[in-house]
Design an enzyme around this catalytic site. Sequence first.
Site, PDB file in Angstrom:
ATOM      1  N   HIS A 109      -5.652   3.705  -1.729  1.00 53.86           N
ATOM      2  CA  HIS A 109      -6.981   4.078  -1.228  1.00 53.86           C
ATOM      3  C   HIS A 109      -7.267   5.513  -1.661  1.00 53.86           C
ATOM      4  CE1 HIS A 109      -9.719   4.363   2.628  1.00 53.86           C
ATOM      5  NE2 HIS A 109     -10.344   4.728   1.525  1.00 53.86           N
TER       6      HIS A 109
ATOM      7  N   GLU B 156      -8.709   0.613  -3.235  1.00 53.78           N
ATOM      8  CA  GLU B 156      -9.537   0.681  -2.015  1.00 53.78           C
ATOM      9  C   GLU B 156     -10.443   1.883  -2.112  1.00 53.78           C
ATOM     10  OE1 GLU B 156      -7.734   0.793   1.796  1.00 53.78           O
ATOM     11  OE2 GLU B 156      -6.424  -0.875   1.335  1.00 53.78           O
TER      12      GLU B 156
ATOM     13  N   THR C 136      -8.428   3.662   8.387  1.00 50.42           N
ATOM     14  CA  THR C 136      -9.652   2.859   8.359  1.00 50.42           C
ATOM     15  C   THR C 136      -9.771   2.127   9.695  1.00 50.42           C
ATOM     16  OG1 THR C 136      -9.062   2.521   6.052  1.00 50.42           O
ATOM     17  CG2 THR C 136     -10.964   1.320   6.870  1.00 50.42           C
TER      18      THR C 136
ATOM     19  N   ARG D   1      -7.009  12.890   0.923  1.00 47.45           N
ATOM     20  CA  ARG D   1      -5.931  13.326   1.825  1.00 47.45           C
ATOM     21  C   ARG D   1      -4.574  12.753   1.436  1.00 47.45           C
ATOM     22  NH1 ARG D   1      -7.668  10.214   7.291  1.00 47.45           N
ATOM     23  NH2 ARG D   1      -9.628  11.239   6.806  1.00 47.45           N
TER      24      ARG D   1
ATOM     25  N   HIS E  61       0.900   6.203   1.904  1.00 48.68           N
ATOM     26  CA  HIS E  61       1.602   7.140   2.783  1.00 48.68           C
ATOM     27  C   HIS E  61       2.824   7.777   2.145  1.00 48.68           C
ATOM     28  CE1 HIS E  61      -1.489   6.613   5.550  1.00 48.68           C
ATOM     29  NE2 HIS E  61      -1.324   5.312   5.562  1.00 48.68           N
TER      30      HIS E  61
ATOM     31  N   ARG F 169      -9.357   8.257  -1.036  1.00 49.14           N
ATOM     32  CA  ARG F 169     -10.340   8.674  -0.033  1.00 49.14           C
ATOM     33  C   ARG F 169     -11.203   9.798  -0.561  1.00 49.14           C
ATOM     34  NH1 ARG F 169     -10.582   7.981   5.346  1.00 49.14           N
ATOM     35  NH2 ARG F 169      -9.392   6.524   6.264  1.00 49.14           N
TER      36      ARG F 169
ATOM     37  N   ASN G  88       0.860  -1.190   0.000  1.00 51.45           N
ATOM     38  CA  ASN G  88       0.000   0.000   0.000  1.00 51.45           C
ATOM     39  C   ASN G  88       0.898   1.242   0.000  1.00 51.45           C
ATOM     40  OD1 ASN G  88      -1.436   2.238   1.077  1.00 51.45           O
ATOM     41  ND2 ASN G  88      -3.067   0.870   1.739  1.00 51.45           N
TER      42      ASN G  88
ATOM     43  N   GLU H 281     -11.287  -9.283   3.174  1.00 55.61           N
ATOM     44  CA  GLU H 281     -10.012  -8.925   3.802  1.00 55.61           C
ATOM     45  C   GLU H 281     -10.283  -8.740   5.284  1.00 55.61           C
ATOM     46  OE1 GLU H 281      -7.360  -6.325   1.769  1.00 55.61           O
ATOM     47  OE2 GLU H 281      -6.479  -5.586   3.638  1.00 55.61           O
TER      48      GLU H 281
ATOM     49  N   HIS I  56      -3.827  -4.489   7.750  1.00 50.75           N
ATOM     50  CA  HIS I  56      -3.954  -3.280   8.570  1.00 50.75           C
ATOM     51  C   HIS I  56      -3.048  -3.370   9.785  1.00 50.75           C
ATOM     52  CE1 HIS I  56      -5.380   0.417  10.308  1.00 50.75           C
ATOM     53  NE2 HIS I  56      -5.990   0.640   9.160  1.00 50.75           N
TER      54      HIS I  56
HETATM   55  N1  PXP Z   1      -5.989  -3.162   3.972  1.00 53.27           N
HETATM   56  C1  PXP Z   1      -6.948  -2.221   4.030  1.00 53.27           C
HETATM   57  C2  PXP Z   1      -8.317  -2.582   3.569  1.00 53.27           C
HETATM   58  C3  PXP Z   1      -6.668  -0.914   4.481  1.00 53.27           C
HETATM   59  O1  PXP Z   1      -7.637   0.006   4.542  1.00 53.27           O
HETATM   60  C4  PXP Z   1      -5.338  -0.595   4.831  1.00 53.27           C
HETATM   61  C5  PXP Z   1      -5.006   0.796   5.269  1.00 53.27           C
HETATM   62  O2  PXP Z   1      -5.254   1.682   4.245  1.00 53.27           O
HETATM   63  C6  PXP Z   1      -4.370  -1.604   4.734  1.00 53.27           C
HETATM   64  C7  PXP Z   1      -4.716  -2.878   4.324  1.00 53.27           C
HETATM   65  C8  PXP Z   1      -2.930  -1.341   5.051  1.00 53.27           C
HETATM   66  O3  PXP Z   1      -2.797  -0.984   6.382  1.00 53.27           O
HETATM   67  P1  PXP Z   1      -1.423  -0.417   6.887  1.00 53.27           P
HETATM   68  O4  PXP Z   1      -1.144   0.811   6.099  1.00 53.27           O
HETATM   69  O5  PXP Z   1      -1.664  -0.155   8.334  1.00 53.27           O
HETATM   70  O6  PXP Z   1      -0.390  -1.481   6.645  1.00 53.27           O
END
Ligand code: PXP
Length: 247
Positions: free
Chosen positions: A46, A73, A104, A52, A13, A48, A10, A154, A197
């Site tokens: 994602h 996402e 999330t 952001r 960030h 949003r 992901n 998930e 997550h």
């Molecule tokens: N899976 C989903 C559905 C999420 O919403 C997120 C966070 O955006 C992640 C995985 C990844 O989480 P993290 O960034 O905490 O590793």
Amino acid sequence: MTAPLRLGVNIDHVATVRNARGGAYPDPLRAARLAQEAGADGITAHLREDRRHISDADIDGLMQVLTVPLNFEMAATPEMQAIALRHKPHAVCIVPEKREERTTEGGLEVAREENRLAHFIAPLREAGCRVSIFIAADPRQIEAAHRIGAEVIELHTGAYCDAHAEGHLAARDAELSRLREMAAFGHALGLEVHAGHGLTYDTVQPVAAFPEVRELNIGHFLIGEAIFRGLTPAIHEMRRLMDEARA
Ligand code: PXP
């Protein structure tokens, strides 16, 4: 033999850091390219509602540059549905979204919104997107996700990771047992099971060892770790830990 375990990276960030100043760097597309070269099996982003981190232009760019699947996402809103139908990414993951939350926070309330969500995901499935639903490890939500026609669930690993970080070991182990049972439960219903997550080097292995889990989506920790060791070595180490747990 245990089925292979995919790693979805992901990149949200990277965009968070870019947007802290505005401008063009660090570039999430460059992160996505590096991640796929480092062995990521997919890229997760994602978009949003408040934009952001990831922007609409980032999604356009990802669709052009990626050679691995994009896991898009999104919240279950008409705006996001239209964007997904325009791009037709390999996968969409439906997540709950609250404006004021930092990330999330929980899974989607599928059981309470079954009808609306069934109608919401139908056109996405018809467009060829693999639909995943981000949910808590709760049999009611898993059964509801199955009933609405999702192919993938998930499981939200946040509570497990938080309990680990806070040193609440009994709570952590209880969360892990629940995740293990619910991975088996979802798999028995015929759903493909993913998890994610909050996963880190310290928490990934017990989840990676669940034979029913086919994909982990990991972002925040990897992007943070990349500051210290670089994105490629950070991903390699996560991959190594996943493979070790799976062996
Ligand atoms: N899976 C989903 C559905 C999420 O919403 C997120 C966070 O955006 C992640 C995985 C990844 O989480 P993290 O960034 O905490 O590793």
